[in-house]
Design a protein around this motif. Structure first.
Motif, PDB file in Angstrom:
ATOM      1  N   ILE A  69      44.268  58.098  53.571  1.00 38.71           N
ATOM      2  CA  ILE A  69      45.106  58.983  52.755  1.00 38.71           C
ATOM      3  C   ILE A  69      45.440  58.329  51.416  1.00 38.71           C
ATOM      4  O   ILE A  69      45.287  58.945  50.351  1.00 38.71           O
ATOM      5  N   LYS A  70      45.898  57.088  51.452  1.00 38.25           N
ATOM      6  CA  LYS A  70      46.320  56.400  50.232  1.00 38.25           C
ATOM      7  C   LYS A  70      45.157  56.227  49.260  1.00 38.25           C
ATOM      8  O   LYS A  70      45.314  56.405  48.046  1.00 38.25           O
ATOM      9  N   LEU A  71      43.978  55.890  49.777  1.00 38.58           N
ATOM     10  CA  LEU A  71      42.815  55.723  48.913  1.00 38.58           C
ATOM     11  C   LEU A  71      42.401  57.055  48.306  1.00 38.58           C
ATOM     12  O   LEU A  71      42.150  57.143  47.098  1.00 38.58           O
ATOM     13  N   LEU A  72      42.347  58.092  49.115  1.00 36.39           N
ATOM     14  CA  LEU A  72      41.927  59.398  48.615  1.00 36.39           C
ATOM     15  C   LEU A  72      42.897  59.936  47.568  1.00 36.39           C
ATOM     16  O   LEU A  72      42.472  60.416  46.511  1.00 36.39           O
ATOM     17  N   VAL A  83      43.634  52.369  43.698  1.00 37.53           N
ATOM     18  CA  VAL A  83      42.294  52.440  44.281  1.00 37.53           C
ATOM     19  C   VAL A  83      41.862  51.034  44.690  1.00 37.53           C
ATOM     20  O   VAL A  83      41.395  50.816  45.814  1.00 37.53           O
ATOM     21  N   ALA A  84      42.034  50.066  43.805  1.00 37.96           N
ATOM     22  CA  ALA A  84      41.669  48.678  44.129  1.00 37.96           C
ATOM     23  C   ALA A  84      42.463  48.176  45.330  1.00 37.96           C
ATOM     24  O   ALA A  84      41.908  47.562  46.245  1.00 37.96           O
ATOM     25  N   ALA A  85      43.754  48.450  45.344  1.00 36.68           N
ATOM     26  CA  ALA A  85      44.605  47.989  46.455  1.00 36.68           C
ATOM     27  C   ALA A  85      44.157  48.601  47.778  1.00 36.68           C
ATOM     28  O   ALA A  85      44.034  47.899  48.787  1.00 36.68           O
ATOM     29  N   MET A 175      44.076  42.208  42.066  1.00 37.40           N
ATOM     30  CA  MET A 175      43.219  42.121  43.247  1.00 37.40           C
ATOM     31  C   MET A 175      41.810  42.478  42.801  1.00 37.40           C
ATOM     32  O   MET A 175      41.639  42.861  41.648  1.00 37.40           O
ATOM     33  N   PRO A 176      40.831  42.367  43.667  1.00 44.81           N
ATOM     34  CA  PRO A 176      39.478  42.693  43.201  1.00 44.81           C
ATOM     35  C   PRO A 176      39.385  44.126  42.695  1.00 44.81           C
ATOM     36  O   PRO A 176      39.737  45.063  43.414  1.00 44.81           O
ATOM     37  N   PRO A 177      38.963  44.325  41.441  1.00 37.77           N
ATOM     38  CA  PRO A 177      38.859  45.696  40.912  1.00 37.77           C
ATOM     39  C   PRO A 177      37.700  46.446  41.566  1.00 37.77           C
ATOM     40  O   PRO A 177      36.792  45.841  42.120  1.00 37.77           O
ATOM     41  N   VAL A 178      37.759  47.753  41.488  1.00 38.50           N
ATOM     42  CA  VAL A 178      36.723  48.627  42.067  1.00 38.50           C
ATOM     43  C   VAL A 178      36.069  49.393  40.930  1.00 38.50           C
ATOM     44  O   VAL A 178      36.739  49.868  40.020  1.00 38.50           O
TER      45      VAL A 178
END
Length: 179
Positions: A69-72, A83-85, A175-178
């Motif tokens: 849910i959080k990513l979407l 999105v990265a998190a 954090m690592p970017p996307v």
């Protein structure tokens, strides 16, 4: 660089220092940039976010459902920080990279229950007004309870709050970017 300048986390005092201590307990000893900015500006708001996250962590949705849910929502909102998190956190729950990519694109993941969740959240994000009986029946038929529908709602609301703040602040991604 973030738009809102904040002092070094180590210099915090009072309510801000207290809420940063709470964050450190759950974030492996660090204070992510989102929480540093929010805690500096409105410590009670960060405390409310942490409390709501605690409610969700003790709820009946799986960690993978929460990260789905959080990513979407973050992808739909356009929050690069979140999105990265949530890609990182999704991987930590065991979601494979290719599934996280499918979630971001609202595409089939090959898991019918997860796909029903993605479809439901997208419907909530992309439409207005009361959902149809068929939409609610479909998410229930996928195996989600009415209590979980409330948890889905809270997850969406909490994610929109952090997405909105990050979009205003242009919070530096720590954090690592996307791509």
């Amino acid at each position: 660089m973030s738009r809102i300048a904040i002092p070094a986390v180590a210099t915090a005092t009072g309510a801000t220092a207290d809420v940063y201590a709470e964050v450190r307990k759950i974030a492996g000893g660090t204070v992510p940039n989102l929480f540093a900015a929010l805690g500096h500006l409105v410590p009670n708001a960060l405390s409310a976010v942490l409390n709501a996250e605690g409610v969700l962590a003790n709820g009946s949705l799986s960690k993978q459902d929460l990260e789905t849910i959080k990513l979407l929502v973050s992808e739909q909102t356009g929050c690069d920080y979140c999105v990265a998190a949530h890609v990182m956190l999704g991987k930590m729950t065991g979601l494979p990279s290719h599934v996280l990519t499918q979630i971001r694109h609202g595409a089939s993941t090959g898991d019918s229950k997860r796909d029903a969740l993605v479809s439901f959240v997208l419907k909530l994000q992309k439409t207005s007004g009361t959902l149809s009986d068929a939409d609610v029946a479909a998410i229930r038929q996928a195996g989600y309870s009415d209590a979980q529908l409330a948890e889905i709602s809270l997850t969406i609301a909490l994610t929109i709050f952090t997405n909105t703040f990050n979009r205003i602040n242009d919070t530096d991604i720590d954090m690592p970017p996307v791509k």
